[in-house]
Design a protein around this motif. Structure first.
Motif, PDB file in Angstrom:
ATOM      1  N   PRO A   1       0.836  -1.209   0.000  1.00 46.44           N
ATOM      2  CA  PRO A   1       0.000   0.000   0.000  1.00 46.44           C
ATOM      3  C   PRO A   1       0.869   1.257   0.000  1.00 46.44           C
ATOM      4  O   PRO A   1       1.925   1.295   0.641  1.00 46.44           O
ATOM      5  CB  PRO A   1      -0.786  -0.104   1.318  1.00 46.44           C
ATOM      6  N   PRO A   2       0.445   2.287  -0.726  1.00 46.09           N
ATOM      7  CA  PRO A   2       1.245   3.515  -0.788  1.00 46.09           C
ATOM      8  C   PRO A   2       1.557   4.105   0.584  1.00 46.09           C
ATOM      9  O   PRO A   2       2.645   4.649   0.784  1.00 46.09           O
ATOM     10  CB  PRO A   2       0.371   4.464  -1.613  1.00 46.09           C
ATOM     11  N   LEU A   3       0.635   3.990   1.533  1.00 49.79           N
ATOM     12  CA  LEU A   3       0.888   4.527   2.871  1.00 49.79           C
ATOM     13  C   LEU A   3       2.075   3.826   3.522  1.00 49.79           C
ATOM     14  O   LEU A   3       2.889   4.464   4.196  1.00 49.79           O
ATOM     15  CB  LEU A   3      -0.364   4.393   3.739  1.00 49.79           C
ATOM     16  N   VAL A   4       2.221   2.533   3.301  1.00 46.82           N
ATOM     17  CA  VAL A   4       3.358   1.781   3.841  1.00 46.82           C
ATOM     18  C   VAL A   4       4.654   2.276   3.200  1.00 46.82           C
ATOM     19  O   VAL A   4       5.670   2.453   3.884  1.00 46.82           O
ATOM     20  CB  VAL A   4       3.163   0.264   3.606  1.00 46.82           C
ATOM     21  N   VAL A   5       4.632   2.513   1.903  1.00 48.35           N
ATOM     22  CA  VAL A   5       5.834   2.978   1.201  1.00 48.35           C
ATOM     23  C   VAL A   5       6.218   4.375   1.682  1.00 48.35           C
ATOM     24  O   VAL A   5       7.395   4.670   1.892  1.00 48.35           O
ATOM     25  CB  VAL A   5       5.614   2.931  -0.321  1.00 48.35           C
ATOM     26  N   VAL A   6       5.226   5.237   1.858  1.00 53.31           N
ATOM     27  CA  VAL A   6       5.512   6.590   2.360  1.00 53.31           C
ATOM     28  C   VAL A   6       6.095   6.513   3.770  1.00 53.31           C
ATOM     29  O   VAL A   6       7.082   7.196   4.083  1.00 53.31           O
ATOM     30  CB  VAL A   6       4.239   7.466   2.324  1.00 53.31           C
ATOM     31  N   ALA A   7       5.502   5.678   4.631  1.00 51.84           N
ATOM     32  CA  ALA A   7       6.015   5.537   6.000  1.00 51.84           C
ATOM     33  C   ALA A   7       7.437   4.983   5.992  1.00 51.84           C
ATOM     34  O   ALA A   7       8.309   5.475   6.730  1.00 51.84           O
ATOM     35  CB  ALA A   7       5.086   4.637   6.812  1.00 51.84           C
ATOM     36  N   PHE A   8       7.688   3.972   5.162  1.00 50.95           N
ATOM     37  CA  PHE A   8       9.040   3.422   5.059  1.00 50.95           C
ATOM     38  C   PHE A   8      10.025   4.481   4.592  1.00 50.95           C
ATOM     39  O   PHE A   8      11.110   4.639   5.161  1.00 50.95           O
ATOM     40  CB  PHE A   8       9.078   2.223   4.101  1.00 50.95           C
TER      41      PHE A   8
END
Length: 129
Positions: free
Chosen positions: A111-118
């Motif tokens: 999910p994009p939110l996971v990529v942004v958080a990472f």
């Protein structure tokens, strides 16, 4: 051009409608500004929608749409490179973070939110090193 900056465009239209000197201003002016921004596009959409199926079946129209799609990909690629890439990737570490984010999105379908958080966590960790 309006599709390139939809958020700022309608926000600015609402702001102008709110602060405009002649009446109406305030909430009514903001609503009028938003209607003025969105109504032409909605009318064009509603006017062309009945003809879309017959239009998209034509060979010339299909070729045109393929060309438009290619142009959009080119514009998005240019926007990714400058200013995004040129202002953020300065070292091999930065490239590594971007590469891992890309793999997370494309190969692992994270999910994009996971990529942004990472990416945010990795960027903050890089400032500590």
């Amino acid at each position: 051009a309006a599709q390139a900056v939809p958020g700022p465009l309608f926000t600015f239209a609402a702001y102008l409608g709110t602060v405009v000197s002649p009446e109406p201003h305030g909430l009514a002016g903001a609503a009028l500004g938003l209607i003025g921004i969105f109504l032409p596009g909605i009318l064009v959409l509603l006017g062309t929608l009945p003809f879309w199926d017959s239009f998209r079946k034509r060979a010339g129209a299909q070729a045109m749409m393929r060309g438009v799609n290619a142009a959009v990909v080119g514009v998005l690629g240019a926007a990714l490179y400058d200013p995004v890439w040129t202002t953020t990737v300065h070292s091999p570490r930065d490239f590594g973070i971007a590469l891992v984010g890309f793999v997370l999105l494309v190969a692992w379908r994270a999910p994009p939110l996971v990529v942004v958080a990472f990416s945010a966590a990795a960027g903050m960790a890089m400032t500590l090193v």
